[in-house]
Design an enzyme around this catalytic site. Sequence first.
Site, PDB file in Angstrom:
ATOM      1  CB  SER A  19     -66.872 -16.046 -15.170  1.00  0.00           C
ATOM      2  OG  SER A  19     -66.747 -14.667 -14.910  1.00  0.00           O
ATOM      3  CE  LYS A  63     -72.816 -18.569 -14.463  1.00  0.00           C
ATOM      4  NZ  LYS A  63     -72.276 -17.523 -13.629  1.00  0.00           N
ATOM      5  CG  HIS A 115     -68.255 -19.915 -13.919  1.00  0.00           C
ATOM      6  ND1 HIS A 115     -68.813 -20.349 -15.104  1.00  0.00           N
ATOM      7  CD2 HIS A 115     -68.510 -18.582 -13.853  1.00  0.00           C
ATOM      8  CE1 HIS A 115     -69.358 -19.332 -15.737  1.00  0.00           C
ATOM      9  NE2 HIS A 115     -69.189 -18.242 -14.999  1.00  0.00           N
TER      10      HIS A 115
HETATM   11  C1  LIG Z   1     -72.867 -16.176 -13.332  1.00  0.00           C
HETATM   12  C2  LIG Z   1     -72.266 -15.670 -12.122  1.00  0.00           C
HETATM   13  C3  LIG Z   1     -73.057 -15.085 -11.116  1.00  0.00           C
HETATM   14  C4  LIG Z   1     -74.518 -14.833 -11.322  1.00  0.00           C
HETATM   15  O1  LIG Z   1     -75.263 -15.995 -11.174  1.00  0.00           O
HETATM   16  P1  LIG Z   1     -76.787 -15.996 -11.661  1.00  0.00           P
HETATM   17  O2  LIG Z   1     -77.367 -17.161 -10.949  1.00  0.00           O
HETATM   18  O3  LIG Z   1     -76.759 -16.150 -13.141  1.00  0.00           O
HETATM   19  O4  LIG Z   1     -77.391 -14.713 -11.235  1.00  0.00           O
HETATM   20  C5  LIG Z   1     -72.450 -14.715  -9.949  1.00  0.00           C
HETATM   21  N1  LIG Z   1     -71.125 -14.858  -9.758  1.00  0.00           N
HETATM   22  C6  LIG Z   1     -70.324 -15.394 -10.700  1.00  0.00           C
HETATM   23  C7  LIG Z   1     -68.878 -15.569 -10.422  1.00  0.00           C
HETATM   24  C8  LIG Z   1     -70.870 -15.820 -11.912  1.00  0.00           C
HETATM   25  O5  LIG Z   1     -70.091 -16.319 -12.849  1.00  0.00           O
END
Ligand SMILES: *Cc1c(COP(=O)(O)O)cnc(C)c1O
Length: 398
Positions: free
Chosen positions: A190, A249, A218
């Site tokens: 990320s 996301k 992502h």
């Molecule tokens: C954003 C993210 C999460 C968390 O996801 P949420 O649904 O916002 O709790 C977990 N792992 C990675 C790699 C992320 O980028």
Amino acid sequence: MLHFTIELGTLKFADEEIAALKKENRFLRPRVLESAQEPVSVIDGRKVVNLTSNNYLALANNPKVKKAAIEAIEKYGVGSAAVRTIIGTMTLHRELETKFSAFKHAEASILFQSGFTSNVAVCQSLMSSEQDLLISDELNHASIIDGARLAKAPRRIYRHKDIKHLTEILETPEARAARRKMVVTDGVFSMDGDIANLDEVVAVAHKYGAFVMVDDAHASGVIGKEGRGTVSHYGLDGQVEIQIGTLSKAFASVGGYAATTVSLRDYMGSVARPFLFSSSQPPSVAATSLAVLDILLTEPRHLKNLWDNTAFLKEELKKAGFDTGASVTPITPIMTAKAVEFSTRLFDEGVFALALGFPTVPKGRERLRTIVTAGHTVKDLEFAVEKFKKVGKELNII
Ligand SMILES: *Cc1c(COP(=O)(O)O)cnc(C)c1O
């Protein structure tokens, strides 16, 4: 103003901690989004080109998706008022699990409240003994780190995407003697926007009898055929035991899931603590994800726009002389120690891109992070690039 009756001296530590954070530039004051999450949004009273959200497919304010959520509220109400294992498993949760299994080419899947709790659930429930071993890429997401902390298994960290180092760990007597071994990696990282070498990770993990969990937060809705994620990107269908996804996301609302085997799904459904002790998603949220999934499979233009925009912005930023690091995805960092100043000045000019500093990224690796979406127009991006160049020159970044 509310006055507390407690002895305030006992809470003096909070002010001291805040002062320490401020000194290290780590005190966070988030900006406020005053419109829907859109490619051009109103943030802190200003209309700006928004290059900051994870709204990859620009579906967070999509009419079809909103309609699905509203209809679900009309039919099923606003919440389940129960955890999944009591009476919080609703028809829409089941439908979503079935559709995600198909989407991810997995046997089964299990829904959680977020990507964060999905990682906690998997790491804690599958790595439940001191005799297990959890092996994790050093740049994995904070929720994997916290999930690993809640697991009873010891954890070993391998250098970012370093297969030689991963192999060395798998060859240690500790790993050879372990009851179970799980190798964990983000699919798309990320902060840098690079993709895990999942083909090599899977090959070496399986050679040494470990199973693999990939966190596609992502990557789902972003890479692979129809946005199916990293496993699809590498053609590894049927070879990755656990695929984590988030619904917060590209999928535009909130939630998470593990796409896996029937037996792992059933096992986690009886022991995973976020599943047992935290209530299920509201039905409107499950309906949102179902609508997004339908759009992904029937309207390929969103994914195409996302990648056209990614190519355009990356190319223009590189041409302007910015260092965009190792990114090959819609996450494009601009490496600069002046990230905070850069972000502030860009905002004045009508562009929002977030500055990331320690501890989100290592010291010396500060950056501005841009995330482009399917909904940005060429005009939005040209405007942004012009401002990046203007402020970049002003601050001697280019
Ligand atoms: C954003 C993210 C999460 C968390 O996801 P949420 O649904 O916002 O709790 C977990 N792992 C990675 C790699 C992320 O980028």
